[in-house]
Enzyme design. Structure first.
Site, PDB file in Angstrom:
ATOM      1  N   ARG A   5      17.341  54.922  86.064  1.00 42.38           N
ATOM      2  CA  ARG A   5      18.474  54.237  85.437  1.00 42.38           C
ATOM      3  C   ARG A   5      18.065  53.395  84.233  1.00 42.38           C
ATOM      4  NH1 ARG A   5      23.601  53.862  87.939  1.00 42.38           N
ATOM      5  NH2 ARG A   5      23.701  54.633  90.081  1.00 42.38           N
ATOM      6  N   TYR A  21      17.354  50.112  78.701  1.00 39.74           N
ATOM      7  CA  TYR A  21      17.713  50.519  77.339  1.00 39.74           C
ATOM      8  C   TYR A  21      16.715  50.046  76.295  1.00 39.74           C
ATOM      9  CZ  TYR A  21      20.364  51.728  73.186  1.00 39.74           C
ATOM     10  OH  TYR A  21      20.736  52.267  71.995  1.00 39.74           O
ATOM     11  N   THR A  49      23.511  47.332  91.152  1.00 37.92           N
ATOM     12  CA  THR A  49      24.121  48.524  90.563  1.00 37.92           C
ATOM     13  C   THR A  49      25.288  49.005  91.415  1.00 37.92           C
ATOM     14  OG1 THR A  49      21.935  49.144  89.765  1.00 37.92           O
ATOM     15  CG2 THR A  49      23.646  50.818  89.660  1.00 37.92           C
ATOM     16  N   THR A  50      25.117  49.001  92.748  1.00 39.73           N
ATOM     17  CA  THR A  50      26.177  49.444  93.651  1.00 39.73           C
ATOM     18  C   THR A  50      27.382  48.518  93.562  1.00 39.73           C
ATOM     19  OG1 THR A  50      24.456  50.266  95.122  1.00 39.73           O
ATOM     20  CG2 THR A  50      26.663  50.120  96.036  1.00 39.73           C
ATOM     21  N   LYS A  87      12.264  46.233  95.143  1.00 39.76           N
ATOM     22  CA  LYS A  87      13.179  47.301  95.531  1.00 39.76           C
ATOM     23  C   LYS A  87      12.735  48.508  94.716  1.00 39.76           C
ATOM     24  CE  LYS A  87      18.003  48.830  95.498  1.00 39.76           C
ATOM     25  NZ  LYS A  87      19.405  48.546  95.069  1.00 39.76           N
ATOM     26  N   ILE A 133      17.063  48.662 100.806  1.00 37.25           N
ATOM     27  CA  ILE A 133      18.310  48.111 100.265  1.00 37.25           C
ATOM     28  C   ILE A 133      19.232  49.308 100.091  1.00 37.25           C
ATOM     29  CG2 ILE A 133      19.405  46.883  98.363  1.00 37.25           C
ATOM     30  CD1 ILE A 133      16.853  45.275  98.031  1.00 37.25           C
ATOM     31  N   TYR A 150      13.308  44.923  90.854  1.00 44.92           N
ATOM     32  CA  TYR A 150      14.006  46.185  91.077  1.00 44.92           C
ATOM     33  C   TYR A 150      13.475  47.190  90.058  1.00 44.92           C
ATOM     34  CZ  TYR A 150      18.007  49.371  91.854  1.00 44.92           C
ATOM     35  OH  TYR A 150      18.815  50.454  92.142  1.00 44.92           O
TER      36      TYR A 150
END
Length: 296
Positions: free
Chosen positions: A142, A111, A48-49, A165, A207, A137
């Site tokens: 999100r 989603y 994402t980052t 994560k 992370i 993750y």
């Protein structure tokens, strides 16, 4: 690598530098080199980052290849390869494996909100398609889906599901997972501000977003934890907390890319729909960076 690889310490969730909306290979390679020199314990590209949602498939694969090539085996590379399409997650994971990644990071599908059974079979399908270690993750804020500890424990029975994560920000989770899953499952926090508390509850590392600009401090904090030097852990953690807060004052990674730009590591560019941070946030980031000695 063996199936139950144990990841520990500070791993950097790398930003993806842009220049004129193109991915800046030179800046990215320089960032990887600097991260390793500063003592980071591992690298996580195109999460994402790294703005994976707005990278093309070609760009995504290029960034993974550049990271692996630049790291040259000096630290592990956990390549982001998640998707809300199982087929796509398999394709990206296979590419990471072919490119020489040490592991892949796969986000819970966003989603489309699969059930726990759907989550299990999504991860199992990727597991069965590659031989790489897989880090789950789990970030319900999100994705709108939260993998339960029971589903995590079920997946952990598969030989190449090696860790998580954890972006739930629920500090009971690492303790519950450690009890239910056991000692050979890597528990990595996704939240810089609560990373030390996560370690205290049984975690192995973090992370980190903040490690993009303060890799040495983040690494030293985890090293101090591992040797039982709690005084140093507390001192570093207290120094870093204003920076953690500033880097999440607006949607990440816009603040950390601005911070990295002040260090000359990359431009502050983000791709839409993300947007440049506001002037008041810029000042807050600058003040926090001065507080830890990153700026004069």
């Amino acid at each position: 690598m063996t199936a139950k690889t144990n990841f520990r310490g500070s791993f950097t969730a790398l930003v993806t530098p842009f220049k004129g909306d193109a991915v800046d290979q030179g800046a990215f390679r320089d960032l990887v080199e600097w991260q390793i020199a500063e003592g980071t314990n591992g690298l996580v590209p195109v999460g994402t980052t790294g703005e994976s949602p707005t990278l093309s498939h070609e760009e995504h694969k290029q960034v993974v290849e550049w990271c692996i090539d630049q790291a040259k085996g000096r630290v592990p590379v956990i390549a982001g390869s998640g998707s809300n399409s199982t087929r796509e997650a398999i394709e990206l994971s296979q590419h990471a494996e072919e490119s020489g990644a040490d592991a892949v990071l796969i986000v819970t599908p966003y989603y489309n909100k699969p059930t726990q059974e759907g989550l299990y079979h999504h991860f199992k399908a990727v597991h069965d398609a590659v031989e790489l270690p897989i880090v789950i993750y789990n970030i319900p804020g999100r994705t709108s889906v939260d993998m339960t500890t029971a589903t995590m424990a079920r997946l952990a029975k598969l030989p190449n599901i090696v860790g998580v994560k954890d972006g739930t920000n629920d500090l009971t989770r690492p303790l519950k997972m450690r009890v239910e899953i056991g000692a050979d499952f890597s528990l990595l926090s996704a939240e810089d501000a609560t990373a030390v508390a996560y370690l205290a509850q049984g975690g192995d590392g973090c992370i980190s977003v903040t490690a993009n600009v303060a890799p040495r401090l983040c690494s030293e904090m985890h090293e101090a934890w591992q040797r039982g030097d709690i005084k140093t852990v507390r001192e570093i953690n207290e120094r870093l907390i204003p920076l953690h807060d500033a880097l999440f004052a607006e949607t990440s990674p816009a603040p950390v890319k601005y911070a990295a730009s002040l260090l000359g590591r990359c431009t502050a560019e983000v791709r839409q729909p993300l947007w440049a941070i506001q002037p008041e946030t810029q000042e807050r980031v600058q003040q926090a960076m001065r507080g830890v000695g990153l700026l004069n």
